[in-house]
Design an enzyme around this catalytic site. Sequence first.
Site, PDB file in Angstrom:
ATOM      1  N   SER A 179       0.828  -1.207   0.000  1.00 45.87           N
ATOM      2  CA  SER A 179       0.000   0.000   0.000  1.00 45.87           C
ATOM      3  C   SER A 179       0.864   1.260   0.000  1.00 45.87           C
ATOM      4  O   SER A 179       2.012   1.254   0.466  1.00 45.87           O
ATOM      5  CB  SER A 179      -0.916   0.025   1.223  1.00 45.87           C
ATOM      6  OG  SER A 179      -1.723  -1.114   1.275  1.00 45.87           O
TER       7      SER A 179
HETATM    8  N1  SAH Z   1      -1.180  -4.711   3.848  1.00 45.35           N
HETATM    9  C1  SAH Z   1      -0.452  -5.005   2.628  1.00 45.35           C
HETATM   10  C2  SAH Z   1      -1.248  -4.557   1.419  1.00 45.35           C
HETATM   11  C3  SAH Z   1      -1.406  -5.706   0.517  1.00 45.35           C
HETATM   12  S1  SAH Z   1      -2.515  -5.511  -0.839  1.00 45.35           S
HETATM   13  C4  SAH Z   1       0.929  -4.403   2.658  1.00 45.35           C
HETATM   14  O1  SAH Z   1       1.232  -3.597   3.551  1.00 45.35           O
HETATM   15  O2  SAH Z   1       1.752  -4.753   1.807  1.00 45.35           O
HETATM   16  C5  SAH Z   1      -3.889  -6.488  -0.289  1.00 45.35           C
HETATM   17  C6  SAH Z   1      -3.619  -7.927   0.063  1.00 45.35           C
HETATM   18  O3  SAH Z   1      -4.875  -8.515   0.454  1.00 45.35           O
HETATM   19  C7  SAH Z   1      -3.089  -8.795  -1.072  1.00 45.35           C
HETATM   20  O4  SAH Z   1      -1.906  -9.419  -0.664  1.00 45.35           O
HETATM   21  C8  SAH Z   1      -4.212  -9.804  -1.324  1.00 45.35           C
HETATM   22  O5  SAH Z   1      -3.745 -11.086  -1.725  1.00 45.35           O
HETATM   23  C9  SAH Z   1      -4.875  -9.857   0.049  1.00 45.35           C
HETATM   24  N2  SAH Z   1      -6.257 -10.347   0.075  1.00 45.35           N
HETATM   25  C10 SAH Z   1      -7.270 -10.098  -0.795  1.00 45.35           C
HETATM   26  N3  SAH Z   1      -8.392 -10.746  -0.410  1.00 45.35           N
HETATM   27  C11 SAH Z   1      -8.083 -11.429   0.734  1.00 45.35           C
HETATM   28  C12 SAH Z   1      -8.808 -12.316   1.604  1.00 45.35           C
HETATM   29  N4  SAH Z   1     -10.080 -12.659   1.380  1.00 45.35           N
HETATM   30  N5  SAH Z   1      -8.162 -12.814   2.681  1.00 45.35           N
HETATM   31  C13 SAH Z   1      -6.848 -12.510   2.931  1.00 45.35           C
HETATM   32  N6  SAH Z   1      -6.120 -11.700   2.136  1.00 45.35           N
HETATM   33  C14 SAH Z   1      -6.716 -11.170   1.054  1.00 45.35           C
END
Ligand code: SAH
Length: 224
Positions: A70
Amino acid sequence: MLNSKPLDDNYMHKGLRAQLVELLRNKGIKNENVLKAINAIPRHFFLDTAFERIAYEDKAFPILADQTISQPYTVAFQSELLEVKKFDKILEIGTGSAYQSCVLAEMGAQVFSIERQRALYEHVNKFFFIKKYATLKRFYGDGYEGLPSYAPFDKIIVTAAAPFIPPKLIEQLKPGGYMVIPFGAETGQKMLKITKEIDQKIVTETLGDCDFVPMLGGKNQSVV
Ligand code: SAH
């Protein structure tokens, strides 16, 4: 990608990080603990070495499995909305690179983070930096299910855009607790703060626009 061996965090990185913190302050982030945590965590560790010089720009960048780390402002904004206190028990949906997880752990929270992409989950297992945080526990699973065996949580943070509010996450919230969740489809997403009041009443506040990858159902088992 994420490295298994310690990397260099030199004066250039520290200087760029201090500039990023000033930028976040100018964009309206006020919580000093959030700013301190961002200042303490080398974001370039979480990215491919090709991003080393741009890691401190206020931008989202690609990580594995078509996902993103993010934007720092978003991480700061969601962390500020969570009003993190030491020892808070926080559930995070979407570990991704684990940058947001580390920011919360650095602020003294006990973090339980779920990732649905097996490749990403396993990749982070090998990342040297997360070993710094004994209070961070990660799980491979579907965030729509939450973690019933560890519930209830003081706070929940969702870092992918949810097409609906997952009922099981509301259930796993402590009375008096709240969830910060981006809500909506590909465009026109809104950041919501959903409070479960002591009498179990649910109150929703809308706190501006945002732009996240979608929260998907089920687990993705492919390993890259
Ligand atoms: N917090 C992360 C942002 C990652 S982007 C960081 O700091 O890097 C969002 C993430 O949510 C992705 O890795 C995606 O695979 C995950 N995601 C999407 N749907 C999800 C679900 N149902 N359960 C767990 N993770 C999920």
